[in-house]
Motif scaffolding. Structure first.
Motif, PDB file in Angstrom:
ATOM      1  N   ARG A 178      47.447  42.581  35.629  1.00  0.00           N
ATOM      2  CA  ARG A 178      46.862  40.850  35.381  1.00  0.00           C
ATOM      3  C   ARG A 178      46.513  40.860  37.144  1.00  0.00           C
ATOM      4  O   ARG A 178      46.613  41.016  37.333  1.00  0.00           O
ATOM      5  CB  ARG A 178      47.600  40.289  35.152  1.00  0.00           C
ATOM      6  N   ASP A 179      45.187  40.080  36.441  1.00  0.00           N
ATOM      7  CA  ASP A 179      44.697  39.675  38.460  1.00  0.00           C
ATOM      8  C   ASP A 179      44.538  37.734  37.880  1.00  0.00           C
ATOM      9  O   ASP A 179      44.113  37.222  37.324  1.00  0.00           O
ATOM     10  CB  ASP A 179      43.620  39.958  38.590  1.00  0.00           C
ATOM     11  N   ALA A 180      46.022  36.923  39.151  1.00  0.00           N
ATOM     12  CA  ALA A 180      45.642  35.528  38.894  1.00  0.00           C
ATOM     13  C   ALA A 180      43.661  35.144  38.814  1.00  0.00           C
ATOM     14  O   ALA A 180      43.238  33.697  38.591  1.00  0.00           O
ATOM     15  CB  ALA A 180      46.134  34.887  40.177  1.00  0.00           C
ATOM     16  N   ALA A 181      43.425  35.662  39.406  1.00  0.00           N
ATOM     17  CA  ALA A 181      41.443  35.515  39.788  1.00  0.00           C
ATOM     18  C   ALA A 181      40.298  34.958  38.882  1.00  0.00           C
ATOM     19  O   ALA A 181      39.449  35.117  38.336  1.00  0.00           O
ATOM     20  CB  ALA A 181      41.290  36.230  40.658  1.00  0.00           C
ATOM     21  N   GLY A 182      41.161  36.012  38.076  1.00  0.00           N
ATOM     22  CA  GLY A 182      40.065  36.787  36.681  1.00  0.00           C
ATOM     23  C   GLY A 182      40.873  38.049  36.165  1.00  0.00           C
ATOM     24  O   GLY A 182      40.734  38.536  36.130  1.00  0.00           O
ATOM     25  N   PRO A 183      39.582  38.921  34.434  1.00  0.00           N
ATOM     26  CA  PRO A 183      39.998  39.067  34.357  1.00  0.00           C
ATOM     27  C   PRO A 183      39.979  40.820  34.965  1.00  0.00           C
ATOM     28  O   PRO A 183      39.557  41.418  36.291  1.00  0.00           O
ATOM     29  CB  PRO A 183      38.973  39.475  33.241  1.00  0.00           C
TER      30      PRO A 183
ATOM     31  N   ASP B  94      53.771  46.205  35.359  1.00  0.00           N
ATOM     32  CA  ASP B  94      53.144  45.215  34.954  1.00  0.00           C
ATOM     33  C   ASP B  94      52.730  44.510  36.108  1.00  0.00           C
ATOM     34  O   ASP B  94      53.863  44.752  37.556  1.00  0.00           O
ATOM     35  CB  ASP B  94      54.538  44.039  34.645  1.00  0.00           C
ATOM     36  N   VAL B  95      51.427  45.233  36.555  1.00  0.00           N
ATOM     37  CA  VAL B  95      51.172  45.264  37.997  1.00  0.00           C
ATOM     38  C   VAL B  95      50.218  43.796  38.073  1.00  0.00           C
ATOM     39  O   VAL B  95      49.184  44.216  36.749  1.00  0.00           O
ATOM     40  CB  VAL B  95      50.206  46.134  38.090  1.00  0.00           C
ATOM     41  N   THR B  96      50.387  43.080  39.095  1.00  0.00           N
ATOM     42  CA  THR B  96      49.674  41.323  39.195  1.00  0.00           C
ATOM     43  C   THR B  96      49.314  40.814  40.223  1.00  0.00           C
ATOM     44  O   THR B  96      49.797  41.485  41.733  1.00  0.00           O
ATOM     45  CB  THR B  96      51.021  39.952  38.539  1.00  0.00           C
ATOM     46  N   ARG B  97      48.114  41.170  40.802  1.00  0.00           N
ATOM     47  CA  ARG B  97      47.615  40.067  42.387  1.00  0.00           C
ATOM     48  C   ARG B  97      47.546  39.148  42.154  1.00  0.00           C
ATOM     49  O   ARG B  97      46.727  38.262  41.051  1.00  0.00           O
ATOM     50  CB  ARG B  97      46.423  40.839  42.088  1.00  0.00           C
ATOM     51  N   ARG B  98      47.780  38.279  43.204  1.00  0.00           N
ATOM     52  CA  ARG B  98      47.831  36.987  43.072  1.00  0.00           C
ATOM     53  C   ARG B  98      47.439  36.468  44.563  1.00  0.00           C
ATOM     54  O   ARG B  98      48.553  36.819  45.704  1.00  0.00           O
ATOM     55  CB  ARG B  98      48.935  35.563  43.186  1.00  0.00           C
ATOM     56  N   GLY B  99      46.152  36.321  44.623  1.00  0.00           N
ATOM     57  CA  GLY B  99      45.460  36.640  46.071  1.00  0.00           C
ATOM     58  C   GLY B  99      45.554  37.546  46.391  1.00  0.00           C
ATOM     59  O   GLY B  99      45.072  38.534  46.280  1.00  0.00           O
ATOM     60  N   ASP B 100      46.120  37.406  47.826  1.00  0.00           N
ATOM     61  CA  ASP B 100      46.433  38.884  48.692  1.00  0.00           C
ATOM     62  C   ASP B 100      47.883  40.071  48.991  1.00  0.00           C
ATOM     63  O   ASP B 100      47.853  40.113  49.127  1.00  0.00           O
ATOM     64  CB  ASP B 100      46.000  38.475  49.477  1.00  0.00           C
ATOM     65  N   ASP B 101      48.539  39.200  47.354  1.00  0.00           N
ATOM     66  CA  ASP B 101      49.957  39.374  46.495  1.00  0.00           C
ATOM     67  C   ASP B 101      49.903  40.659  45.407  1.00  0.00           C
ATOM     68  O   ASP B 101      49.379  39.835  44.875  1.00  0.00           O
ATOM     69  CB  ASP B 101      50.890  38.508  47.023  1.00  0.00           C
ATOM     70  N   TRP B 102      50.254  41.559  46.126  1.00  0.00           N
ATOM     71  CA  TRP B 102      50.343  42.184  44.780  1.00  0.00           C
ATOM     72  C   TRP B 102      51.747  42.031  44.642  1.00  0.00           C
ATOM     73  O   TRP B 102      52.379  43.035  45.655  1.00  0.00           O
ATOM     74  CB  TRP B 102      50.003  43.722  45.380  1.00  0.00           C
ATOM     75  N   GLN B 103      51.904  42.760  42.875  1.00  0.00           N
ATOM     76  CA  GLN B 103      53.366  42.808  42.486  1.00  0.00           C
ATOM     77  C   GLN B 103      53.545  43.701  41.555  1.00  0.00           C
ATOM     78  O   GLN B 103      52.637  43.961  41.017  1.00  0.00           O
ATOM     79  CB  GLN B 103      54.531  41.653  42.641  1.00  0.00           C
TER      80      GLN B 103
ATOM     81  N   GLY C  80      36.193  50.527  31.801  1.00  0.00           N
ATOM     82  CA  GLY C  80      34.791  50.079  31.306  1.00  0.00           C
ATOM     83  C   GLY C  80      34.978  48.677  31.169  1.00  0.00           C
ATOM     84  O   GLY C  80      33.360  48.311  30.236  1.00  0.00           O
ATOM     85  N   ARG C  81      36.283  48.342  30.650  1.00  0.00           N
ATOM     86  CA  ARG C  81      35.616  46.933  29.608  1.00  0.00           C
ATOM     87  C   ARG C  81      36.406  45.905  30.384  1.00  0.00           C
ATOM     88  O   ARG C  81      37.814  45.977  30.704  1.00  0.00           O
ATOM     89  CB  ARG C  81      36.496  47.016  28.603  1.00  0.00           C
ATOM     90  N   ARG C  82      36.317  44.818  30.777  1.00  0.00           N
ATOM     91  CA  ARG C  82      37.025  43.507  31.479  1.00  0.00           C
ATOM     92  C   ARG C  82      38.080  43.052  30.404  1.00  0.00           C
ATOM     93  O   ARG C  82      37.225  42.323  29.455  1.00  0.00           O
ATOM     94  CB  ARG C  82      36.066  42.337  32.208  1.00  0.00           C
ATOM     95  N   THR C  83      39.529  42.525  31.191  1.00  0.00           N
ATOM     96  CA  THR C  83      40.125  41.818  29.852  1.00  0.00           C
ATOM     97  C   THR C  83      40.946  40.787  30.646  1.00  0.00           C
ATOM     98  O   THR C  83      41.375  41.758  31.237  1.00  0.00           O
ATOM     99  CB  THR C  83      40.859  42.561  28.463  1.00  0.00           C
ATOM    100  N   PRO C  84      41.433  39.705  30.088  1.00  0.00           N
ATOM    101  CA  PRO C  84      42.316  39.340  31.719  1.00  0.00           C
ATOM    102  C   PRO C  84      43.554  40.308  31.409  1.00  0.00           C
ATOM    103  O   PRO C  84      44.568  39.929  32.208  1.00  0.00           O
ATOM    104  CB  PRO C  84      42.481  38.183  30.334  1.00  0.00           C
TER     105      PRO C  84
END
Length: 468
Positions: free
Chosen positions: A170-175, A34-43, A180-184
């Protein structure tokens, strides 16, 4: 891709690396990343279904500048008792004592550095968007850290322990955008692609999706938005529409670094990624425009010759690499009336002559002469084109249509298609000779081959055949 300011460098990382072969056993580890971005933080969180002695990252190439492991300065393991270390040619996760826990958390900073012979871990766009190379999170288990140090530096054609991985983004800022497809929440089991975080607006046509850095020089952006759709449309018209995906092209901008002319890129499944950089690409020139278009045309041709159908063995890379070269030349000439296809094709003829003296094309990889696959493959395509009296588009389309079922064009099938198209079996026999063992006098042999096929060539002052 190399860059040595203030030298002017044109850099291309061309075609995709082969995936690592993993030995399949009935009970293989199941792993979710699971890869997540929250602002400038990546995990990145690795969830294993069992305890493992070591987790190996096969995509552990060194940086192009400096020759250092790229993860060591950008990844921090947050899970207590687990560390990232280097063993031999690979980065690994290992426990201080015993085995890894079933969940390991890593905080990281996306790395845009160029690597030695692999894709950049990230493309960073000037508006803050980031495209991550999924395969940087790929891995496999080993029974001990010590065993990792004994692995060869090249895992192609090597069997390693298997694991089944699923990646989620996932990206806390949006999809996020994947394929080629955007998704949450983007999910995939295919690691050989990039996933985009951020709001860069795509340019979409019936034949492609373009993700273009907003700060790209105007002429590059205009060329890509105008010419690339025309190029892909041309291929779709001549080779048939792609059935599995709509191609995506991602292009980032590294800034106007003084003294640098840099265009790097590569092709993955359904995706072309590129990066422009340097003061030398700020202003349009005919050469820059045509080189950029030719590069995209070659890589895009692999959506058909390379992905829709592929070769059987690595020694048969001339089928897709030479075929892509010739398709690119023909496509650019169709789109740009100022482009002279003879320049590139004459270079292919000359290089094929140099690389087949007493050595076959099939063994080029063993002697580190990969150019033979491109140059001689294009020469063989010229023979097919002239010998059949039809465009190479038509020859390639028949190869693709006849091999869609199994997705493979074998050497035997290519040569049989040449016989059927030309009704001159001597041509395929001579090409087979060049493939298998080369000839004592390739200049004379290849000149004769081209003339018998009907290619319009004449010898220059050095006796090298040149297209007229």
């Amino acid at each position: 891709m190399l860059r040595s300011p203030p030298l002017t460098v044109l850099a291309l990382l061309a075609c995709a690396l082969a995936p690592v072969a993993k030995a399949v056993t009935p009970d293989v580890p199941q792993v979710r990343v699971d890869v997540t971005r929250r602002g400038d933080d990546w995990q990145a969180v690795f969830d294993f279904d069992r305890e493992l002695a070591a987790w190996v990252f096969p995509r552990s190439a060194l940086t192009a500048e400096g020759g250092e492991p790229w993860r060591s300065g950008s990844w921090r393991v947050d899970t207590r008792g687990v560390r990232l270390q280097r063993r031999g040619s690979y980065d690994i996760l290992v426990a201080d004592r015993g085995k890894l826990p079933r969940q390991v958390s890593v905080t990281f900073t996306p790395v845009r550095d160029r690597l030695q012979g692999d894709y950049a871990p990230a493309l960073v766009f000037t508006d803050g968007s980031v495209a991550l190379f999924v395969a940087q999170f790929d891995g496999f288990p080993m029974d001990s850290p010590a065993a990792v140090g004994k692995l060869p530096s090249d895992l192609n054609n090597q069997m390693v322990p298997a694991a089944e991985l699923k990646y989620r983004f996932r990206d806390a800022a949006g999809p996020v955008m994947l394929e080629g497809r955007r998704t949450p929440l983007a999910e995939t089991t295919d690691s050989n692609t990039y996933v985009l975080f951020g709001g860069t607006r795509p340019v979409e046509t019936p034949d492609m999706v373009g993700i273009l850095d907003p700060q790209l020089p105007v002429w590059i952006k205009d060329s890509l938005t105008r010419v690339v759709p025309a190029l892909l449309g041309r291929y779709a018209q001549e080779l048939g529409r792609l059935r599995e995906f709509k191609p995506t092209i991602m292009v980032s901008w590294g800034g106007p670094t003084p003294g640098v002319v840099s265009r790097g890129g590569s092709v993955l499944h359904g995706l072309i990624v590129m990066n422009y950089e340097g003061s030398g690409v700020l202003d349009e020139t005919v050469a820059q425009r045509q080189q950029g278009l030719w590069f995209v045309a070659h890589e895009a041709a692999h959506f058909w010759l390379g992905q829709t159908v592929a070769y059987e063995y690595a020694r048969d890379a001339w089928i897709t690499e030479g075929g892509a070269d010739l398709l690119a030349v023909r496509a650019v000439a169709d789109i740009d009336p100022d482009y002279d296809p003879r320049t590139e094709l004459n270079r292919s003829i000359e290089d094929c002559i140099k690389l087949t003296r007493r050595h076959g094309v099939a063994s080029a990889r063993d002697r580190d002469e990969h150019r033979a696959y491109y140059a001689c493959g294009a020469v063989f395509g010229l023979v097919a084109e002239a010998g059949s009296g039809r465009s190479f588009y038509k020859f390639a389309r028949e190869l693709i249509e006849n091999s869609r079922a199994d997705g493979v064009v074998t050497r035997a099938e290519w040569l049989a298609a040449l016989d059927a198209a030309t009704r001159k079996p001597a041509l395929s026999r001579d090409i087979a000779r060049l493939i298998d063992r080369g000839v004592a006098d390739p200049r004379e042999f290849i000149t004769d081959l081209l003339l018998r096929a009907g290619v319009n060539v004449a010898e220059d002052a050095q006796g090298i055949p040149r297209l007229r």
